[in-house]
Design a protein around this motif. Structure first.
Motif, PDB file in Angstrom:
ATOM      1  N   PRO A   9       5.509   1.886   8.255  1.00 48.78           N
ATOM      2  CA  PRO A   9       5.728   2.662   7.023  1.00 48.78           C
ATOM      3  C   PRO A   9       7.218   2.795   6.725  1.00 48.78           C
ATOM      4  N   PHE A  25       5.933  10.294  -0.155  1.00 44.98           N
ATOM      5  CA  PHE A  25       5.308   8.977  -0.232  1.00 44.98           C
ATOM      6  C   PHE A  25       5.976   7.989   0.726  1.00 44.98           C
ATOM      7  N   THR A  26       5.165   7.098   1.286  1.00 45.86           N
ATOM      8  CA  THR A  26       5.658   5.962   2.072  1.00 45.86           C
ATOM      9  C   THR A  26       4.984   4.696   1.549  1.00 45.86           C
ATOM     10  N   PHE A  85       1.211   5.335   0.419  1.00 41.83           N
ATOM     11  CA  PHE A  85       0.554   6.435   1.129  1.00 41.83           C
ATOM     12  C   PHE A  85       1.185   7.765   0.750  1.00 41.83           C
ATOM     13  N   GLN A  86       0.345   8.784   0.678  1.00 40.13           N
ATOM     14  CA  GLN A  86       0.811  10.148   0.469  1.00 40.13           C
ATOM     15  C   GLN A  86       0.344  10.970   1.662  1.00 40.13           C
ATOM     16  N   LYS A  87       1.299  11.330   2.527  1.00 44.42           N
ATOM     17  CA  LYS A  87       0.995  12.054   3.759  1.00 44.42           C
ATOM     18  C   LYS A  87      -0.085  11.347   4.589  1.00 44.42           C
ATOM     19  N   GLY A  88       0.067  10.043   4.760  1.00 40.84           N
ATOM     20  CA  GLY A  88      -0.831   9.284   5.610  1.00 40.84           C
ATOM     21  C   GLY A  88      -2.092   8.781   4.956  1.00 40.84           C
ATOM     22  N   ALA A  89      -2.385   9.212   3.740  1.00 39.66           N
ATOM     23  CA  ALA A  89      -3.590   8.763   3.028  1.00 39.66           C
ATOM     24  C   ALA A  89      -3.209   7.732   1.966  1.00 39.66           C
ATOM     25  N   LYS A  90      -3.893   6.577   1.978  1.00 38.05           N
ATOM     26  CA  LYS A  90      -3.581   5.536   0.996  1.00 38.05           C
ATOM     27  C   LYS A  90      -4.019   5.976  -0.396  1.00 38.05           C
ATOM     28  N   ARG A 144       3.879   0.526   2.663  1.00 35.44           N
ATOM     29  CA  ARG A 144       3.725  -0.502   3.694  1.00 35.44           C
ATOM     30  C   ARG A 144       3.413  -1.833   3.018  1.00 35.44           C
ATOM     31  N   GLU A 201       0.850  -1.175   0.000  1.00 30.80           N
ATOM     32  CA  GLU A 201       0.000   0.000   0.000  1.00 30.80           C
ATOM     33  C   GLU A 201       0.895   1.238   0.000  1.00 30.80           C
TER      34      GLU A 201
END
Length: 317
Positions: A109, A95-96, A66-71, A98, A64
């Motif tokens: 993350p 971006f992160t 994420f961009q600033k905590g939003a998938k 997981r 998954e």
């Protein structure tokens, strides 16, 4: 007088015994955190995110992003890269990634990686020139390294897109002229091309194609069953094909011909297949400029279909 235990009591005791003995094998272990996360602007409105595969005590089933905590994206475990589209030009993003397993456990993350999309050039309708002199080398059974010459553009190259057959599988910065492609299968022939792209999403024509065959897996010394030396030449109303059938220890009497990834016809020679180079002509009724991808596979003496040849692209004249 002592009464015998009821069925309910026996079931309860059995459940307690299983729990005490470790019978509950619910997976609570999270996958490892994906490493090597990179983010590269592909255009003014897209970013290419890539990472190294994670591991798990059972199996990783997906990733998954994420961009600033939003998938923003979810992909299967077979992928380790993805394009994030519909972004804003000239904007900073982070971006992160997981990893996820079948039990729904998520890894921690990854460290955030930052990227800024370039400004748009809405009046730019000129495509870059094609990248020159694409070449490559095999890095074992699951990776290859590609390199090419810089492409020219009236404003500037934002990224280079790497294609395997007709699918874009990777992107690198417009300042780079090399790319390492991973996640391949051992003992498999791959056909790569590269296109240059600018900030206005104009893409160049394909570079020359490069065929690379990954190293076989340990203990698998069987010869390749793919046809080799496939050539496709467009003439008015026809496309001429030539190739070398695989060496299979017996005659190859049939080939399947695929156009744009779909079975088009089965070529049958009967009792006397050609020795050496085989040829076939496709009659074309589509208008000039129509693009075809062509590949073949042979029917082996044991009745099974062999591996696909390298793919060729041809434009109708």
């Amino acid at each position: 007088m002592q009464r015998p235990p009821t069925l309910a009591a026996l079931a309860c005791a059995a459940a307690l015994l299983l729990t005490a003995c470790g019978g509950d094998d619910k997976d609570t272990e999270s996958p490892t955190t994906p490493a090597g996360v990179t983010a590269q602007a592909g255009s003014a409105t897209s970013v290419h995110v890539m990472w190294d595969q994670a591991t798990d005590n059972k199996a990783v089933t997906g990733y998954e992003v994420f961009q600033k905590g939003a998938k923003v994206k979810a992909v299967p475990a077979t992928k380790s890269m993805v394009d994030i589209d519909r972004l804003s030009p000239k904007t900073a993003y982070s971006f992160t990634v997981r990893a996820r397993d079948a039990a729904g456990n998520l890894s921690k993350p990854s460290p955030a990686t930052a990227v800024t999309t370039p400004a748009t050039t809405p009046e730019d309708k000129q495509a870059p020139a094609r990248p020159a002199e694409l070449r490559g080398k095999v890095d074992g059974g699951r990776a290859v390294t590609l390199s090419w010459g810089k492409a020219a553009d009236n404003i500037g190259i934002t990224s280079y897109d790497i294609y395997q057959e007709d699918s874009r599988i990777h992107s690198v910065s417009g300042t780079e002229t090399t790319a390492r492609v991973t996640g391949l299968r051992p003992g498999t022939v791959y056909t790569f091309t590269v296109r240059a792209r600018d900030a206005a999403e104009n893409s160049s024509p394909d570079s020359n194609s490069v065929d690379l065959t990954t190293a076989s897996a340990p203990g698998n010394d069987a010869p390749s069953t793919a046809p080799t030396d496939l050539k496709a030449t467009a003439r008015k109303g026809n496309v001429d094909l030539s190739w070398t059938p695989p060496r299979t220890g017996g005659p190859v009497k049939e080939h399947q011909l695929f156009l744009n990834g779909k079975l088009a016809t089965t070529i049958v020679w009967g009792a006397a297949p050609p020795a050496g180079t085989a040829t076939y002509t496709i009659v074309i009724t589509d208008k000039p400029g129509t693009r075809y991808s062509v590949k073949l596979r042979a029917k082996l003496p044991d009745g099974k279909w062999g591996d696909f040849s390298a793919q060729r692209t041809v434009v109708v004249r």
